[in-house]
Design an enzyme around this catalytic site. Structure first.
Site, PDB file in Angstrom:
ATOM      1  CB  CYS A 135      -4.787   4.921  -9.752  1.00 23.59           C
ATOM      2  SG  CYS A 135      -5.446   6.553 -10.151  1.00 23.59           S
ATOM      3  CB  ALA A 136      -8.545   5.832  -6.869  1.00 22.15           C
TER       4      ALA A 136
END
Length: 216
Positions: A135-136
């Site tokens: 994800c991030a």
């Protein structure tokens, strides 16, 4: 020997030898369990966090969840779910076979600011051990100068932050050397199963997936 001429197998040298081998193999497998350290930071994406922990434990990993630099004893994740880490990062006793970074914007920002996270990631890379980020969290790698130039993926909105320093791809999971990256909550199972696949084997990953009614 009994009246019927029966020999108790527990007294048989062959049985005893087989039993010793079974115990030895069990102890060997325990000693050889793969170890994973999962970073837990305020604002972590709880699906990515918990799915990674759960699936890796199903796969036989010895998983430790470490609260990072500014984490409180109970860490609040991005959707308000509270999680208690197993240990503080300062108490983590490596080396670990793999370091796992869950996403979540707040969690990624906290890990990017944490010097101890950067030091562990750099040591892991220098010693050719595995790193996984979803994800991030790949932006944490960039913040600490880890894996530069490798192929990776991330949550789509992180692409512009990563495309100049990495070979950006849009597959659900990307593996380059000993770096595993993935896109977001919906790819968390694929992410964790890929970790099992690469560190233990495809057969084990498929076994774990089948038990969860998934296909891998």
């Amino acid at each position: 020997m009994s009246k019927q001429g029966y020999v108790d197998k527990r007294c048989s040298s062959c049985f005893a030898g087989a039993r010793r081998k079974q115990i030895w193999e069990s102890q060997l497998n325990t000693k050889m369990s793969k170890t994973a350290l999962v970073f837990l930071a305020p604002g972590a994406e709880e699906m990515e966090l918990v799915i990674s922990i759960d699936v890796l434990r199903r796969g036989g990993f010895d998983v430790s969840v470490a609260g990072i630099c500014d984490a409180s004893p109970i860490v609040k994740c991005s959707r308000g779910v509270s999680v208690k880490p197993d240990i503080l990062l300062s108490d983590a006793k490596g080396p670990y076979d793999i370091l796992v970074l869950p996403g979540g914007l707040g969690g990624a920002q906290s890990m990017a600011r944490c010097k101890a996270v950067g030091e562990m990631l750099k040591q892991q890379e220098n010693e050719s051990r595995w790193i996984a980020a979803i994800c991030a969290a790949p932006t944490v790698l960039k913040a600490h100068g880890v894996g530069l130039g490798k192929s990776l993926t991330s949550y789509p909105s992180m692409k512009d932050q990563l495309k100049d320093d990495y070979k950006y791809q849009e597959d659900k999971v990307v593996v380059d050397g000993k770096l595993i990256t993935s896109r977001g909550p919906g790819t968390a199972y694929d992410f964790a199963l890929t970790i099992i696949d690469k560190l233990i084997g495809k057969e084990k990953a498929s076994e774990v997936a089948n038990a969860m009614l998934l296909t891998y």
